[in-house]
Structures are given as structure tokens and as C-alpha cells.
Design an enzyme around this catalytic site. Structure first.
Site, short mmCIF file in Angstrom:
data_model
loop_
_atom_site.label_atom_id
_atom_site.label_comp_id
_atom_site.label_asym_id
_atom_site.label_seq_id
_atom_site.Cartn_x
_atom_site.Cartn_y
_atom_site.Cartn_z
N GLU A 14 70.40 -71.69 -6.12
CA GLU A 14 70.05 -71.04 -4.86
C GLU A 14 68.55 -70.80 -4.69
O GLU A 14 68.10 -70.56 -3.58
CB GLU A 14 70.82 -69.73 -4.73
CG GLU A 14 70.57 -68.76 -5.84
CD GLU A 14 71.71 -67.75 -5.96
OE1 GLU A 14 72.70 -68.07 -6.63
OE2 GLU A 14 71.61 -66.67 -5.38
N CYS A 15 67.78 -70.89 -5.76
CA CYS A 15 66.32 -70.71 -5.60
C CYS A 15 65.73 -71.88 -4.82
O CYS A 15 64.60 -71.79 -4.33
CB CYS A 15 65.64 -70.55 -6.95
SG CYS A 15 65.95 -71.90 -8.10
#
Lengths: 306, 257, 306, 257
Positions: free
Chosen positions: D54-55
Site C-alpha cells: 500500500e505504500c
């Protein structure tokens, strides 16, 4: 990884650009225009295509004149450095060679539509175009209001092309690619499309691309085909590879003033040159040499080390 | 058009347009004359002006070569930012862009521009290229500067199709429809310059170019124009301005006859 | 260009982070966290701040424990590799040292809120979080429906922080900057904020940045201050400069278990070290050396030539 | 927890979780055990699986070093794409991500997860870190795999707060509220594995780990669990699987005691 994405241009168009589909081209505006792909679409006699792009600098005009197109979703169609697009005019004004449905956008609304499509959002609201005639009869631009403030808004509906054709400087055989220079809506357009055909100036190893993951254009999981076609964007420019062939646009403008003139141009530059190699031969060494960069301008080094 | 041999109408327009650019402003720049006006302003009174291009570019130095399109490689190299189109449009919708510069095929008394359809949308006599980013710039920029050829067929009481919104039907129309941008501030034509009435939002003749009469302007305008009480002759380009314009367009590709 | 944006960290915080403002930090998640800036905010005794970020890996916990914060707008606040955030827990569970208002987001909704803020759009719709308790009592996440289809949607309202503090590898003195590696919501957050304070590992010439305009993080017109602070993101990693100091996070977790323990930690690592130089001296040469990259991994060359 | 000295419960969980990953899938990967499960699947039956973080990362090769966070430099270098968080979340909302893997502090019989508040939101006894990207993954992924510690206090009839949606109140709840993702497909715990009833969407015990009885599982679960008619012992990790897990977590940082 799905292997074997590298195909010829003829194979890519045959497999991934059927008649009746919607195609995003010219995502980087006046640069990186996939002319080689467009010409192969014409040679394979595709029909009833929907062309999608922010602006089109003569490529859409060529496809329209060749009878491949029934609908355009765009903000601007012409010949940027010279003037109007003659085939586009004939199609809209005289339904020649075919009737053409035009969905008029602005650059911002088509970008927002593609952004929404990529995000998986049904629409994105904007305050642009309020009060303009672009909102008349374009179902993808809906007059609405902010539920919190009541302020007027335009809800730009998501645009999801069947296929995007994007020209890039380099790609590996899985579709991990680097693109630099002018970007336009290449990223949004690629993410919004159900599949992406990459046309690369150069095929490189996976290591080259993965050495700079911030430079990668989009996820290779979206890429269905990789075509290695040097000079595939000519006469549009590809940063670091070749400049814009202004004279080619001017000559096209003159040649396409009449239906007959356009047909002669089409025969000379598309139908009689079955491959990009033949096209380049017709252009001639001298002309290509003049378009090549006269200086290198290298990006400052970047270290991903740890 | 060149009335006294020392400069062309296009050169005068570039000089007049450049004076509308204030120092330090973010300016949404088009091609051709607007780009030359931006380059002139940078070299004279607005060295800190910043130019935005809808392809996704921000520059604070004009490109070192004559541009045919904003995506030409000389315009990308050395840019402050080469990003996605949506990001420069975002700055525009944020209200961060103080000035936009546009041309058009048709204009009306309230500064509405048409670059889409001559005649009806259903059965146009001429299909023009369309908006590109023009409608967004006219909708969202803090001020709008319009630069165009002054001909009666182009300056109409009402445009056939509103591509880029000016003041619509005049008055508070922009607020009523919800447009955030400030609307047109000035028009620079081949014959003179216009400002806009603060209340009615109608175009008002502010100056006529050297050698042009207000009657000539009236004859070339499709509505009964209002003339400013302090209407005056447009200051001609200075020697310095002409030198800079000709340096940037050495062969008069955009500013020649 | 506005000149003279280069200031000290103390000047940047004094001028651009007043008590009561909203501050975006930690936009790149566990990397590039502006700890040096956060510590200066504590030393300058700011109060009533609203902290905004997708996740916070101990920085928000430190500011909360120091009494600088009255509100947080975030998706996750803790100590990523170790566990919960003790000060955050004390503030929410026991209102100690102060009552804290929490606006719970997910990573996607906070990213969409910042994207909307940057786009100048009032909101962006999403199908995420439907049916969850995050929609309860968060006014920035509005239950709504698609006007065309009636499908349920969440309208994520725009988020516009007063100031974003972003750590980058290199910047020129006008705030033209290159950032690489992990990006998170750095771009959206910077565009959405009214101003940006850049903290740069290295100050470089304008030419270095403009040699690669695709790598530039955001428009320098947004940047109000540039601070040259090497190691300014420690203990979080900065790609190509230094790795993550995992032990520092573990030690902080132990030290901050109690209010008193946290106060001792704060005195040792923030209040008693007035400058980043003093902080680095306390860390020690040996430790810094261990965090430095053991290998260089250079991005493949890119030519912008024409 | 290590019941026979040859492997730990965490190692068994990693092996069981890895089997849920299919070849060629886009998998939204978390940290800790989910990441080790992804790495194991890549080395065994799912070499073409692709991991999303998700980064803003996409990788098709697990990082060469043990990760403490997904943003650690070894996870960035050599990624297929290091982009803005919004772009990987966009793929998730597009429906392009077939599987998401999550843990949680509290879980209920319909697979809803709580990582926000123990007790009431107004007066929580424990403030947990929150969603991060978990609520998005649970909302939007094609299938959800849940990996967590099996304790009675964590496995509750109803979670105090729904951070990451499972099947809500069961049945067609997800369709009713408009969630596009498919919802939980399996739970891998320290005691066994669960699948979900196709109609009621209730968690059903599918297997118990070696040395664990169904009664033990019942005692550690806060609701009267349903047991699958073909409940069986969870296949233990093979020698090959253990070798790979221990290669990736050499000091047992995540999978040790």
C-alpha cells in the site's frame, strides 16, 4: 509473469484492436503519438472504432479519413502547428467518408474521466466547463451539485478504453517500461484501459527498468503486448530519440485538403509501406539524421542503494 | 497589416499582450503569440513570471528554440516540472494560476469564445478543432487575456457555441453558473485592445492601434461596441520589445506577414 | 522565482508552523518521515496542532506525548515494527496529557481526500469503507449514492492541510526538488497543502534538478521554505542515503511505555539536543556508519537530449 | 506454541496461508506472516504471483532482506513499480487484485475485523492503531485471507468496531451495503483454518492444526463455531516449505517463539 508479450505490430493490432473497440492514442499530446500503430490499424481495415485522446495531432484525422472510425471522444482534433484537420471536417460537416459521432471534452475533463476510470471511481466532480455548450449533449459530463454546499458541479463520468496504445522509450519483454519527457495523460490513460499495447523505441533487459522503479510508467500487469518499433512515433517527437518533423505535418496538411489528395497520401505513406522499415526507407536516411538529437542532456544520477 | 514598416500587427499584439502579464504570476501559456508575449514579459517587466503548459509542463525560462508545439523536446528539457497533465490542470482549478491567455475563432461582446462549431452543432458549416485546454483555462484562471484576429465575421454579437466561457450573458452570469475563475480581463486584437465593464461585463474599446481609427474597429466588429471615455492609441512596441520579439521569432514564423 | 527560501529548521517552524495549524507529515509512510522538523515543533512548544498523514510510525506519537496536538486525521498511528503507540493510547484512552480528537481514515480515503484537495475538487467518490464503522462520526466521509446508477458511494471530502513538511533527497534553493524511492502520498499531499516546507538531505544547483524534470516532486511555487538537514528523517529511511534504524523504534517503544519514561526520552532526544547536529552526535558516528548504504544501485541513464 | 519441536505455529500458519495464494494472482501483501506466506508461495506453487504494497509498490520478487516495514529500502530497490499510494489502491478498486491478506486484533463469526477501538469509540479501553490500508483491502479485494492469533478475547461473537469489513451481518450484507470485493475466503489461525459458508457467510472450521482438538478451538472462540463435515488436520509444513520460511526469516523474528 506472463511471458512472450513481445509481438510484431501486425500481431498486436490483429489480436488487441478489433473493429468496434475503443482505443486510447495520443495520450502524451503532441509527443509520443503511436503513428506506426495507427497506420497498421488502417492497413488491417479496422472499422467502427471509438478513438479516445485529449488532443490529436493528425493521427485521428488519418484514421477518420481512412474510414476506421465511427466515434471520437476528444478535446481537440487538428494539425497543431498548421491548422484544421481536413478529414475530420469532411466527416463532421459532410459525413464523408462516414458519419462521425463527436463527444466533445476539454483536456481537463478527459483527463478526469480517465483518472476516474483508473481509480475505479464512477466519476470525479469539477467546476470547469460550467455554463459552456460542452455540457450540451455530452452524457459523460453531467450537471450536478455538491451535496454538502449545493454549489454547481460537473460530474465527469469515468472513461475506460478497451485498449491504450502508448509509445515509450524503452521496455522489457514483460512490459515494464520507462517513459520520460512529456507525459500528458499516459499514466491515467494506461491505468483506465482494460489493456495496454506498448510500442517501444528499444527493448531492454528487466534489470534496466527495475533499476529505476519510480520511472516506470504503469504496472506491467496491464500490458498485453510489447512492440519494438524504432521511430514508431514519427513525425511526433520522442524525447532523447528524435525531434518533431514539422515539415511532415505541413505536407500532410496540404495533401489532405481534398479527399483525393488524402487518398494519394494514404497510399504513399501507409498502404504502400507495409512495414515501418519501408516507411523509414521512404523517409530517407538524410531526413532521419536531421531529426536525431544534436546534443545529449543526461538526467542527474540517482542512487537507490541501501 | 504592417502600417509603417517598422513593426507588424502581430508584433504590436505580442507587446500589448505582454503588458498584461504581471511579475511573479503563474501564467497558463498557449502557443504562438501568447507564448511570445510570455517570453517578452519575462525579458522585460515580469522576470519572475512562471509559465504553465497543459501538456503537463511548468517553466520559468522560455525554451531556447522556437516551438511549433508545447510538447516539442526543447520545451521539456530544462522545465521546472514535467508531470501529468492533470497536475497542471489541478493548479488551475485550485485557483493558483493568476492569468490564462487564449485565442479563438469567434468571440462575442461578453468575451465568450468559440473554437468548436461554426453554425449549429448538429449541422456545422465548419467543425473547428475544439477546446483542448482552452475551456478549462477560461473557466478557472484568475484572469483571462484573449488575443485574436479582428474581423467582423469573428467578432459576433453572440457566438454560435460557447467553448471557452467569458461572461456568458453578462453581469453576474459566471457566479450564477458557478465558474470560479475571474473571466476575461482584456482582449488584444489586430486593431486595438478591449477591457471589460465592471458591471455589465461587456467588452469596451480601450485603445486603437497606431493607424487604426475607432470607426475601423466598429466596422470590423459585429456588435455596436462601447468605447471607453479615455480611449487612446495603443503604445507601439519599443525598440527593446521588438528586438526581443524578433530574437524569439527570428524568421517571423508567428509574427511576420 | 521567489528567492531566499533556504532557512534553518528553527526559522522554518517558527514562520510556517504556528500553533493551531494543520500539518501533513509522514506522507511517504515509513520512509522520509520529517523527524527533525517534528522535534523542532516540540522544542518551539507548538500547541493545538492538527496532524494529517496516512500512517505515522512514532512521529505523531511523540508530538502527541509532548502536548502539541489536539486533533489527528490519519489511517494508522503506531510503531510499525514493534507495536502500539503508547502516547496515542494515553491521549485517547485517558486524555493524557490532553484530550485528542481522532478522525479515522483508511489509507485510500486519506489519499483520495488529499487528491481531491490538490485537484481543487470538493470530493472524490469511492466504494471503499461502505458498511464500516469508519463512516460513523467522520464528517469527511459522507455516505451518498451515484446519481446515475443509485449505487452506494462514500464521498471523501477534500483535505487541504495548511502546511506539508516533506523530506527529500535533494533540492535547489527555490524548492525545485528530486525525491525517489517510496512516495506514498507525497505528491498529492504537497499539491493539496497551502504551503510546503522541504527538508533536503542535500542542497544542489538548479541545473541538477532541471536535468530531470520528470523526477521533480511538486511545483516549487508551492514551496515556502527549504531546509538543508542531512539525516533529518532518522530513524526512518531515506533511499540511497541511509536505512531504517529499527533498534531506535524498539528502544522508543520501551521508553515510552510510561509517561515518565517518555518524558525522559523526550529530554534526551529532543529537548536536550537543540540542533540536528547535537542529535547526530548523540547517535554517534558508529551508528550512523552502520545505517549508511553498503552498495550503490544507480538508476539507468536517461537522455532528455534533442 | 511449538508442539513437537519441528516447527512453530507461526511457521505452520505461513505454510497454510501460502496455499491460499494462486499462481499469477495480484496479491495485496501485508507485513510479517502474510509477507512470508507470499514469499513462500512464490518459491513453491505460485511463481507468477505479484505482490502489491500500500505504500505504492509492486514486486514480483520478494525483497532480498528481511523487512521490518514495507517502505524499507530493500523493498523499493528492484520493484516493478514504485509509485504513488493512490495508484496501487486504484488497482484494488478496479477489481484487479484477486487476493488480500490481513491480520487483526479482533475478529467475529462473519469475518469482520477490528483494529481501531476495543470498547466503545467514545470511551475505548484500548485505542488500536487503526485501519491503515486494511479496510480498503477488505472492502475491495477479490478474496480476503485473514491470518491471526487464535484467542477467545480476539474471536468475538461481534467485534466492537468494524474496521475491515467481512460479511457484516452475514448473507448478502456486502451486496446490500455496496461493497465490490468478494469478502473473506479463509482464516488461518494459531489453532486451525476456517472457510466461510456460501449462504450464511459464517466462518466454518475447516481444519485443526496437528496436536489441536476441535474442542480446544471451541474453547478459544467466542461464539458457538460451526465445524465442517469434512474437518481434518491441517497439513503440516513440508521440509521444503520450512527451509524456505527459515531462509526468509533466518532468526525467527516473525516466526520464532
Amino acid at each position: 509473469m506472463v511471458m512472450g508479450k513481445v509481438v510484431t505490430m501486425a500481431q498486436a493490432i490483429e489480436r488487441f484492436v478489433p473493429s468496434g473497440c475503443s482505443v486510447l492514442m495520443g495520450a502524451a499530446l503532441e509527443s509520443l503519438i503511436p503513428f506506426a500503430a495507427g497506420h497498421e490499424i488502417i492497413r488491417q481495415r479496422r472499422r467502427d472504432l471509438t478513438l479516445i485522446g485529449p488532443i490529436s495531432d493528425i493521427l485521428f484525422d488519418q484514421l477518420i479519413g481512412a474510414g476506421c472510425v465511427s466515434r471520437v471522444i476528444a478535446a481537440w482534433i487538428g494539425n497543431v502547428s498548421v491548422g484544421l484537420a481536413h478529414n475530420y471536417r469532411r466527416a463532421v460537416e459532410a459525413h464523408s467518408p462516414d458519419r462521425l459521432v463527436v463527444e466533445d471534452h476539454s483536456n481537463f475533463t478527459i483527463a478526469l474521466g480517465l483518472l476516474a476510470g483508473g481509480l475505479g471511481a464512477p466519476f470525479i466532480p469539477t467546476r470547469s466547463l460550467l455554463g459552456t455548450d460542452l455540457l450540451v449533449g455530452n452524457l459523460s459530463l453531467r450537471r450536478s451539485a455538491d451535496p454538502d454546499t449545493g454549489a454547481p458541479l460537473v460530474f465527469v463520468r469515468a472513461i475506460n478504453p478497451d485498449i491504450a496504445i502508448l509509445h515509450v522509450q524503452r521496455s522489457d519483454d514483460e512490459g515494464n517500461a520507462h517513459c520520460w519527457g512529456n507525459l500528458g495523460v499516459s499514466e491515467e490513460g494506461g491505468l483506465a484501459s482494460r489493456g495496454v499495447v506498448l510500442v517501444a523505441e528499444e527493448l531492454v533487459s528487466r534489470d534496466v527498468i527495475l533499476s529505476d522503479p519510480n520511472r516506470v510508467l504503469l504496472p506491467s500487469s496491464k500490458v498485453v503486448a510489447v512492440v519494438n518499433e524504432p521511430w514508431g512515433a514519427h513525425p511526433s517527437p520522442t524525447q532523447g530519440c528524435y525531434g518533431r518533423d514539422h515539415e511532415f505535418y505541413r505536407a500532410y496538411h496540404e495533401a489532405s485538403r481534398t479527399q483525393e489528395g488524402f487518398q494519394r497520401w494514404l497510399k504513399a505513406w501507409v498502404l504502400d509501406v507495409q512495414t515501418r522499415t519501408a516507411y523509414l526507407t521512404r523517409l530517407g536516411e538524410e531526413r532521419l539524421k536531421q531529426l536525431k538529437p544534436s546534443r545529449r542532456l543526461m538526467a542527474a544520477p540517482v542512487d537507490y542503494g541501501y | 497589416m504592417n502600417r509603417d514598416g517598422t513593426y507588424t500587427a502581430q508584433e504590436l499584439m505580442v507587446a500589448a499582450a505582454a503588458r498584461q502579464i504581471r511579475d511573479g504570476e503563474l501564467v497558463f501559456v498557449g502557443m504562438r503569440l501568447p507564448l511570445l508575449a510570455f517570453a517578452l514579459a519575462k525579458r522585460t517587466h515580469a522576470p519572475a513570471a512562471i509559465g504553465l503548459f497543459e501538456c503537463g509542463l511548468i517553466r520559468d525560462e522560455p525554451a531556447p528554440e522556437l516551438l511549433y508545439t508545447m510538447s516539442d523536446p526543447p520545451n521539456i528539457a530544462g522545465a521546472l516540472w514535467s508531470t501529468r497533465m492533470i497536475n497542471v490542470m489541478a493548479l488551475l482549478q485550485q485557483g493558483a494560476v493568476q492569468l490564462g491567455i487564449l485565442g479563438g475563432a469567434e468571440l462575442d461582446r461578453f468575451g465568450n469564445l468559440n473554437t468548436s462549431y461554426i453554425g449549429s452543432r448538429e449541422h456545422p458549416t465548419v467543425k473547428l478543432p475544439g477546446s483542448g485546454g482552452a475551456a478549462d483555462i477560461a473557466s478557472l484562471a484568475g484572469r483571462l487575456l484573449i488575443v485574436m484576429q479582428h474581423e467582423r465575421r469573428r467578432f459576433k454579437e453572440r457566438v454560435d457555441y460557447v467553448t471557452s466561457p467569458g461572461y456568458g450573458e453578462g453581469g453576474d452570469w459566471r457566479q450564477r453558473v458557478g465558474l470560479p475563475g475571474g473571466g476575461p480581463a482584456a482582449i488584444v486584437t489586430t486593431l486595438g485592445t478591449f477591457s471589460f465593464d465592471g458591471n455589465t461585463k461587456e467588452a469596451v474599446l480601450a485603445s486603437y492601434h497606431p493607424g487604426v481609427t475607432t470607426d475601423e474597429v466598429r466596422q470590423q466588429t459585429g456588435w455596436a461596441i462601447r468605447v471607453s471615455p479615455d480611449v487612446h492609441e495603443t503604445p507601439p512596441p519599443t525598440e527593446e520589445e521588438l528586438a526581443i520579439i524578433r530574437h524569439n521569432d527570428p524568421h517571423g514564423f508567428w509574427t511576420g506577414q
